[in-house]
Design a protein around this motif. Sequence first.
Motif, PDB file in Angstrom:
ATOM      1  N   THR A  35      -2.127  15.574  -8.336  1.00 14.81           N
ATOM      2  CA  THR A  35      -1.973  14.526  -7.239  1.00 14.81           C
ATOM      3  C   THR A  35      -0.711  13.974  -7.235  1.00 14.81           C
ATOM      4  N   GLY A  36       0.147  14.229  -8.068  1.00 16.78           N
ATOM      5  CA  GLY A  36       1.638  13.697  -8.064  1.00 16.78           C
ATOM      6  C   GLY A  36       1.722  12.558  -8.769  1.00 16.78           C
ATOM      7  N   GLY A  37       1.077  12.413  -9.873  1.00 17.65           N
ATOM      8  CA  GLY A  37       1.319  10.995 -10.885  1.00 17.65           C
ATOM      9  C   GLY A  37       2.788  10.732 -10.905  1.00 17.65           C
ATOM     10  N   THR A  38       2.923   9.427 -10.914  1.00 13.43           N
ATOM     11  CA  THR A  38       4.475   8.947 -11.213  1.00 13.43           C
ATOM     12  C   THR A  38       5.147   9.600 -12.271  1.00 13.43           C
ATOM     13  N   LEU A  39       6.473   9.950 -12.177  1.00 11.06           N
ATOM     14  CA  LEU A  39       7.278  10.448 -13.133  1.00 11.06           C
ATOM     15  C   LEU A  39       8.195   9.307 -13.695  1.00 11.06           C
ATOM     16  N   PRO A  50      -4.629  12.802   0.213  1.00 14.80           N
ATOM     17  CA  PRO A  50      -3.865  11.670   0.120  1.00 14.80           C
ATOM     18  C   PRO A  50      -4.107  10.992  -1.076  1.00 14.80           C
ATOM     19  N   ARG A  51      -2.828  10.512  -1.869  1.00 16.53           N
ATOM     20  CA  ARG A  51      -2.996  10.020  -3.038  1.00 16.53           C
ATOM     21  C   ARG A  51      -2.624   8.533  -2.717  1.00 16.53           C
ATOM     22  N   VAL A  52      -3.742   7.643  -2.783  1.00 18.43           N
ATOM     23  CA  VAL A  52      -3.515   6.105  -2.553  1.00 18.43           C
ATOM     24  C   VAL A  52      -3.444   5.459  -3.615  1.00 18.43           C
ATOM     25  N   LEU A 105      -1.433   1.221  -4.839  1.00 16.69           N
ATOM     26  CA  LEU A 105      -0.970  -0.017  -4.495  1.00 16.69           C
ATOM     27  C   LEU A 105       0.297  -0.246  -5.315  1.00 16.69           C
ATOM     28  N   ASN A 106       1.224  -0.939  -5.049  1.00 14.52           N
ATOM     29  CA  ASN A 106       2.367  -1.075  -5.782  1.00 14.52           C
ATOM     30  C   ASN A 106       2.515  -2.927  -5.865  1.00 14.52           C
ATOM     31  N   VAL A 107       2.235  -3.502  -7.003  1.00  7.88           N
ATOM     32  CA  VAL A 107       2.018  -4.892  -7.153  1.00  7.88           C
ATOM     33  C   VAL A 107       3.191  -5.456  -8.148  1.00  7.88           C
ATOM     34  N   TRP A 143      13.290   3.714 -15.329  1.00  7.22           N
ATOM     35  CA  TRP A 143      13.611   4.706 -14.337  1.00  7.22           C
ATOM     36  C   TRP A 143      12.337   5.673 -13.917  1.00  7.22           C
ATOM     37  N   HIS A 144      11.933   5.762 -12.601  1.00  2.00           N
ATOM     38  CA  HIS A 144      11.102   6.431 -12.372  1.00  2.00           C
ATOM     39  C   HIS A 144      11.020   7.126 -10.886  1.00  2.00           C
ATOM     40  N   CYS A 145      10.183   8.038 -10.661  1.00  3.15           N
ATOM     41  CA  CYS A 145      10.352   8.513  -9.438  1.00  3.15           C
ATOM     42  C   CYS A 145       9.256   9.085  -8.961  1.00  3.15           C
ATOM     43  N   VAL A 146       8.927   9.178  -7.433  1.00  6.34           N
ATOM     44  CA  VAL A 146       7.739   9.863  -7.036  1.00  6.34           C
ATOM     45  C   VAL A 146       7.577  11.595  -7.001  1.00  6.34           C
ATOM     46  N   ALA A 147       6.578  11.575  -7.494  1.00  2.00           N
ATOM     47  CA  ALA A 147       6.482  13.401  -7.851  1.00  2.00           C
ATOM     48  C   ALA A 147       5.750  13.957  -6.504  1.00  2.00           C
ATOM     49  N   TRP A 191      15.506   8.996  -8.704  1.00  2.00           N
ATOM     50  CA  TRP A 191      15.461   8.178  -9.767  1.00  2.00           C
ATOM     51  C   TRP A 191      15.740   7.006  -9.575  1.00  2.00           C
ATOM     52  N   HIS A 192      14.984   5.945  -9.868  1.00  2.00           N
ATOM     53  CA  HIS A 192      15.376   4.593  -9.347  1.00  2.00           C
ATOM     54  C   HIS A 192      14.447   3.448 -10.389  1.00  2.00           C
ATOM     55  N   ALA A 193      14.841   2.396 -10.516  1.00  2.00           N
ATOM     56  CA  ALA A 193      14.178   1.280 -11.001  1.00  2.00           C
ATOM     57  C   ALA A 193      13.857   0.331 -10.012  1.00  2.00           C
ATOM     58  N   ASP A 194      12.981  -0.533 -10.107  1.00  2.00           N
ATOM     59  CA  ASP A 194      12.303  -1.402  -8.838  1.00  2.00           C
ATOM     60  C   ASP A 194      13.289  -2.852  -8.267  1.00  2.00           C
ATOM     61  N   TRP A 195      13.145  -2.997  -7.315  1.00  2.00           N
ATOM     62  CA  TRP A 195      13.627  -4.236  -6.901  1.00  2.00           C
ATOM     63  C   TRP A 195      13.433  -5.274  -8.045  1.00  2.00           C
ATOM     64  N   GLY A 230       0.833  -1.168   0.015  1.00  2.00           N
ATOM     65  CA  GLY A 230       0.004   0.126   0.106  1.00  2.00           C
ATOM     66  C   GLY A 230       0.800   1.272  -0.070  1.00  2.00           C
ATOM     67  N   MET A 231       0.482   2.245  -1.007  1.00  2.00           N
ATOM     68  CA  MET A 231       1.321   3.531  -0.960  1.00  2.00           C
ATOM     69  C   MET A 231       0.475   4.583  -0.507  1.00  2.00           C
ATOM     70  N   VAL A 232       0.708   5.481   0.259  1.00  2.00           N
ATOM     71  CA  VAL A 232      -0.031   6.840   0.417  1.00  2.00           C
ATOM     72  C   VAL A 232       1.102   7.858   0.233  1.00  2.00           C
ATOM     73  N   ASN A 233       0.646   9.007  -0.591  1.00  2.00           N
ATOM     74  CA  ASN A 233       1.420  10.046  -0.940  1.00  2.00           C
ATOM     75  C   ASN A 233       0.762  11.244  -0.395  1.00  2.00           C
ATOM     76  N   HIS A 234       1.047  11.831   0.975  1.00  2.00           N
ATOM     77  CA  HIS A 234       0.407  12.708   1.747  1.00  2.00           C
ATOM     78  C   HIS A 234       0.721  13.993   1.065  1.00  2.00           C
ATOM     79  N   SER A 286       3.819  -2.594 -10.830  1.00  2.00           N
ATOM     80  CA  SER A 286       2.231  -2.057 -11.266  1.00  2.00           C
ATOM     81  C   SER A 286       1.824  -0.988 -10.121  1.00  2.00           C
ATOM     82  N   LEU A 287       1.627   0.206 -10.698  1.00  2.00           N
ATOM     83  CA  LEU A 287       1.117   1.280  -9.509  1.00  2.00           C
ATOM     84  C   LEU A 287      -0.246   1.259  -9.967  1.00  2.00           C
ATOM     85  N   TRP A 288      -0.991   0.968  -8.859  1.00  2.00           N
ATOM     86  CA  TRP A 288      -2.731   0.981  -9.018  1.00  2.00           C
ATOM     87  C   TRP A 288      -3.225   2.507  -8.460  1.00  2.00           C
TER      88      TRP A 288
HETATM   89  O1  AKG Z   1       4.245   6.748  -5.890  1.00  2.00           O
HETATM   90  C1  AKG Z   1       4.787   6.830  -7.054  1.00  2.00           C
HETATM   91  O2  AKG Z   1       4.177   7.434  -7.804  1.00  2.00           O
HETATM   92  C2  AKG Z   1       6.042   5.757  -7.347  1.00  2.00           C
HETATM   93  C3  AKG Z   1       6.237   4.927  -6.559  1.00  2.00           C
HETATM   94  C4  AKG Z   1       7.745   4.212  -6.734  1.00  2.00           C
HETATM   95  O3  AKG Z   1       8.431   4.813  -7.287  1.00  2.00           O
HETATM   96  C5  AKG Z   1       7.806   2.895  -6.137  1.00  2.00           C
HETATM   97  O4  AKG Z   1       6.807   2.304  -5.844  1.00  2.00           O
HETATM   98  O5  AKG Z   1       8.644   2.128  -6.733  1.00  2.00           O
END
Ligand code: AKG
Length: 279
Positions: free
Chosen positions: A155-159, A215-217, A219-221, A204-208, A117-121, A105-109, A144-146
């Motif tokens: 709301t800070g869509g993913t970059l 809150p932006r709610v 999921l990361n699956v 490569w992606h990052c949180v905006a 900038w990162h790539a995922d595990w 679960g992910m909440v961006n307050h 996947s980001l739900w």
């Molecule tokens: O919350 C986002 O927009 C990106 C989340 C993210 O970078 C991640 O879960 O790896």
Amino acid sequence: MQVEEILGHLGVEGYCVVEGVIPADEIDAVRESVAAAMRKEYEAAMARSAQVRAKGHRIGGAGVQAVPGIINLNQSFAPYLVDARLIGAVQALFGDFYRITNISGMVNHPGNDRGYWHADWPYNQTNAAHIPAPYADAVSKLSSLWMLTEFSPETGGTLVLPGSHRAPTNPSGGGMIDREAPHPAEVQVSGSAGSVLLLDSRLWHCVAVNQSRAPRVALNVGYAPWWLNLQPTREGSEDYQAMVVERDGKPNKTPPVPRAVYEDLPDGVQPLLRHWVAE
Ligand SMILES: O=C(O)CCC(=O)C(=O)O
């Protein structure tokens, strides 16, 4: 969007938005249910992040709450984990034996920090257990980001950096580019609530910054083929002990699914999580 089109976007840009994975008449209930579970976990999640940060590790910035294993606390979204278009793409890339690697679960307050900038595990170089660069040019995991709330510039869509999934490395470990800075070619992903941003985990992606008042709610699956070793994410395993604990490195943990939770999951979802049931 049909499977062929999804595969086309994943191959060329490294990501795409699949709309309506959670139906319009269900999304409000799912979001409220996940958000309530996340609220209960707020203090514990923030304490965990602070601990990791205190060890000098780079993690998501202030205002981002992540709860690995959210399915152990809330199953409202479970039926959609096997959406035909998502699974069609997963199966086309990985064959018949694929599985879920993590559900967070992910909440961006409101007013959260921009991320790095990162790539995922397993490509995030800040995790103790990671594939060292340079990588083979092959997809070994989909993230996947739900979008349980709308993703937009407000709301800070993913970059994301389109096409970066083909690069042999990524900036998470530092040194390549300023991993904290905006990139001239970055694109901000938008989508309505109920959509899923599907990405090659190498992208490569990052949180905006969430500039809205709510809150932006999300999921990361993760989905992966049978051959990707997930044991370094399982606390207590030999691989976790050797690669994370004994190196005193940054963990990327996914809690096992309690048997009682597993037994109640929809039939089609169980095969994707049977490897992760608690012993
Ligand atoms: O919350 C986002 O927009 C990106 C989340 C993210 O970078 C991640 O879960 O790896």
